[in-house]
Design a protein around this motif. Structure first.
Motif, mmCIF file in Angstrom:
data_model
loop_
_atom_site.group_PDB
_atom_site.id
_atom_site.type_symbol
_atom_site.label_atom_id
_atom_site.label_comp_id
_atom_site.label_asym_id
_atom_site.label_seq_id
_atom_site.Cartn_x
_atom_site.Cartn_y
_atom_site.Cartn_z
ATOM 1 N N LEU A 82 29.445 19.072 -38.903
ATOM 2 C CA LEU A 82 28.595 18.568 -37.824
ATOM 3 C C LEU A 82 28.249 19.745 -36.930
ATOM 4 C CD1 LEU A 82 27.270 16.361 -36.049
ATOM 5 C CD2 LEU A 82 29.476 16.118 -34.914
ATOM 6 N N GLU A 83 26.978 20.041 -36.829
ATOM 7 C CA GLU A 83 26.535 21.095 -35.922
ATOM 8 C C GLU A 83 26.139 20.440 -34.608
ATOM 9 O OE1 GLU A 83 23.034 24.393 -35.373
ATOM 10 O OE2 GLU A 83 23.613 23.816 -37.382
ATOM 11 N N VAL A 84 26.851 20.825 -33.565
ATOM 12 C CA VAL A 84 26.557 20.310 -32.235
ATOM 13 C C VAL A 84 25.540 21.261 -31.628
ATOM 14 C CG1 VAL A 84 27.502 19.704 -29.994
ATOM 15 C CG2 VAL A 84 28.877 19.386 -32.051
ATOM 16 N N ALA A 85 24.337 20.795 -31.474
ATOM 17 C CA ALA A 85 23.251 21.673 -31.034
ATOM 18 C C ALA A 85 22.875 21.407 -29.589
ATOM 19 C CB ALA A 85 22.036 21.447 -31.924
ATOM 20 N N TYR A 86 22.422 22.453 -28.960
ATOM 21 C CA TYR A 86 21.811 22.387 -27.640
ATOM 22 C C TYR A 86 22.733 21.864 -26.546
ATOM 23 C CZ TYR A 86 17.917 22.867 -30.795
ATOM 24 O OH TYR A 86 17.100 23.285 -31.797
ATOM 25 N N VAL A 87 23.927 22.397 -26.476
ATOM 26 C CA VAL A 87 24.802 22.120 -25.340
ATOM 27 C C VAL A 87 24.668 23.330 -24.427
ATOM 28 C CG1 VAL A 87 27.148 21.689 -24.548
ATOM 29 C CG2 VAL A 87 26.383 20.758 -26.727
ATOM 30 N N ALA A 88 24.088 23.114 -23.278
ATOM 31 C CA ALA A 88 23.844 24.218 -22.349
ATOM 32 C C ALA A 88 25.165 24.788 -21.856
ATOM 33 C CB ALA A 88 23.001 23.754 -21.173
ATOM 34 N N GLU A 89 25.169 26.076 -21.613
ATOM 35 C CA GLU A 89 26.360 26.757 -21.134
ATOM 36 C C GLU A 89 26.811 26.219 -19.778
ATOM 37 O OE1 GLU A 89 27.333 31.338 -22.214
ATOM 38 O OE2 GLU A 89 25.837 30.970 -20.681
ATOM 39 N N SER A 90 25.890 25.635 -19.041
ATOM 40 C CA SER A 90 26.207 25.108 -17.713
ATOM 41 C C SER A 90 26.750 23.676 -17.756
ATOM 42 C CB SER A 90 24.955 25.147 -16.840
ATOM 43 O OG SER A 90 23.933 24.370 -17.436
ATOM 44 N N ASN A 91 26.751 23.046 -18.927
ATOM 45 C CA ASN A 91 27.233 21.671 -19.067
ATOM 46 C C ASN A 91 28.751 21.684 -19.265
ATOM 47 O OD1 ASN A 91 27.686 19.002 -19.629
ATOM 48 N ND2 ASN A 91 26.027 18.823 -21.117
ATOM 49 N N VAL A 92 29.473 21.827 -18.177
ATOM 50 C CA VAL A 92 30.917 22.029 -18.220
ATOM 51 C C VAL A 92 31.645 20.817 -18.796
ATOM 52 C CG1 VAL A 92 32.940 22.543 -16.807
ATOM 53 C CG2 VAL A 92 30.756 23.586 -16.263
ATOM 54 N N LYS A 93 31.219 19.614 -18.444
ATOM 55 C CA LYS A 93 31.902 18.403 -18.930
ATOM 56 C C LYS A 93 31.846 18.311 -20.453
ATOM 57 C CE LYS A 93 31.264 15.444 -14.894
ATOM 58 N NZ LYS A 93 30.648 14.208 -14.406
ATOM 59 N N SER A 94 30.667 18.485 -20.999
ATOM 60 C CA SER A 94 30.514 18.382 -22.448
ATOM 61 C C SER A 94 31.244 19.509 -23.169
ATOM 62 C CB SER A 94 29.036 18.383 -22.818
ATOM 63 O OG SER A 94 28.870 18.100 -24.179
ATOM 64 N N LEU A 95 31.171 20.716 -22.621
ATOM 65 C CA LEU A 95 31.875 21.839 -23.243
ATOM 66 C C LEU A 95 33.378 21.633 -23.244
ATOM 67 C CD1 LEU A 95 29.851 24.873 -21.851
ATOM 68 C CD2 LEU A 95 29.899 24.032 -24.194
ATOM 69 N N SER A 96 33.924 21.086 -22.157
ATOM 70 C CA SER A 96 35.372 20.852 -22.114
ATOM 71 C C SER A 96 35.772 19.747 -23.082
ATOM 72 C CB SER A 96 35.837 20.533 -20.694
ATOM 73 O OG SER A 96 35.271 19.322 -20.249
ATOM 74 N N ASP A 97 34.937 18.709 -23.221
ATOM 75 C CA ASP A 97 35.218 17.656 -24.209
ATOM 76 C C ASP A 97 35.259 18.241 -25.611
ATOM 77 O OD1 ASP A 97 35.307 15.716 -22.273
ATOM 78 O OD2 ASP A 97 33.329 14.880 -22.719
ATOM 79 N N MET A 98 34.252 19.063 -25.922
ATOM 80 C CA MET A 98 34.175 19.645 -27.261
ATOM 81 C C MET A 98 35.320 20.619 -27.513
ATOM 82 S SD MET A 98 31.591 18.282 -28.663
ATOM 83 C CE MET A 98 30.268 17.263 -28.106
ATOM 84 N N SER A 99 35.713 21.364 -26.504
ATOM 85 C CA SER A 99 36.829 22.305 -26.666
ATOM 86 C C SER A 99 38.126 21.553 -26.938
ATOM 87 C CB SER A 99 36.975 23.178 -25.431
ATOM 88 O OG SER A 99 35.850 23.994 -25.301
ATOM 89 N N ALA A 100 38.287 20.386 -26.328
ATOM 90 C CA ALA A 100 39.479 19.572 -26.575
ATOM 91 C C ALA A 100 39.511 19.082 -28.018
ATOM 92 C CB ALA A 100 39.514 18.387 -25.613
ATOM 93 N N LEU A 101 38.334 18.966 -28.641
ATOM 94 C CA LEU A 101 38.239 18.536 -30.040
ATOM 95 C C LEU A 101 38.254 19.719 -31.002
ATOM 96 C CD1 LEU A 101 35.477 15.829 -29.579
ATOM 97 C CD2 LEU A 101 37.919 15.431 -29.934
ATOM 98 N N ASN A 102 38.512 20.917 -30.493
ATOM 99 C CA ASN A 102 38.560 22.148 -31.293
ATOM 100 C C ASN A 102 37.245 22.447 -32.007
ATOM 101 O OD1 ASN A 102 41.224 22.737 -30.599
ATOM 102 N ND2 ASN A 102 41.998 21.385 -32.212
ATOM 103 N N VAL A 103 36.143 22.288 -31.296
ATOM 104 C CA VAL A 103 34.838 22.620 -31.848
ATOM 105 C C VAL A 103 34.730 24.139 -31.940
ATOM 106 C CG1 VAL A 103 32.353 22.577 -31.383
ATOM 107 C CG2 VAL A 103 33.728 20.528 -31.018
ATOM 108 N N ASN A 104 34.235 24.620 -33.072
ATOM 109 C CA ASN A 104 34.035 26.045 -33.282
ATOM 110 C C ASN A 104 32.628 26.409 -32.800
ATOM 111 O OD1 ASN A 104 34.123 28.676 -34.122
ATOM 112 N ND2 ASN A 104 33.771 28.195 -36.275
ATOM 113 N N TRP A 105 32.534 27.032 -31.619
ATOM 114 C CA TRP A 105 31.235 27.389 -31.052
ATOM 115 C C TRP A 105 30.749 28.688 -31.665
ATOM 116 C CZ3 TRP A 105 28.994 23.658 -28.619
ATOM 117 C CH2 TRP A 105 29.741 22.726 -27.923
#
Length: 155
Positions: free
Chosen positions: A76-99
């Motif tokens: 699953l490629e998670v596309a277009y998550v802005a660097e400023s979207n802290v909530k979404s980035l923290s959620d994805m980091s908790a799921l071990n998303v490889n950015w």
């Protein structure tokens, strides 16, 4: 409804194979890839404000995972998550998303702002030029006074 997740099959290889054309056989490549692909693209997620921070995002991610496992997805490629979207980035980091991509938004100054900036710069330039002119005028006035003083002394 508390939120949404927008995920769709990655059919890029079928589009390459069809050379971007649907006719005569491009539609067949797309249909076959749509049914068989194990790659998916995630293009959006959203939660209503009253459900943010209370665990509703976990429900969305769990449902997404179950749906993708049912389809046999392995990517699953998670596309277009802005660097400023802290909530979404923290959620994805908790799921071990490889950015492997960063999405930044750059703003270009509007024409009015750039004109105002150039006017300010022009004012500074004109101030400097004015100082130079005043300095030259002052030097000329001093020279004239010194010449008058010499003439008086010589008389």
């Amino acid at each position: 409804i508390a939120g949404f997740v927008l995920v769709f099959p990655d059919v890029a290889s079928a589009l390459r194979k069809a050379k971007g054309r649907l006719w005569p056989f491009g539609w067949f490549y797309l249909w076959r890839e749509f049914k068989s692909t194990r790659r998916f693209l995630g293009n959006g997620i959203g939660l209503l404000p009253q459900y943010q921070g209370v665990g509703a995002n976990a429900v969305l991610y769990t449902e997404l995972m179950e749906t993708m496992q049912a389809r046999g997805a392995d990517f699953l490629e998670v596309a277009y998550v802005a660097e400023s979207n802290v909530k979404s980035l923290s959620d994805m980091s908790a799921l071990n998303v490889n950015w492997y991509k960063r999405h930044r938004i750059y703003h270009k100054a509007r024409k009015q702002e750039s004109e105002e900036a150039s006017e300010r710069k022009g004012e500074k330039v004109s101030e400097r030029e004015g100082e130079k002119v005043r300095k030259r005028e002052g030097e000329e006035a001093r020279k004239q006074e010194s010449e008058k003083a010499r003439k008086r002394e010589s008389e």
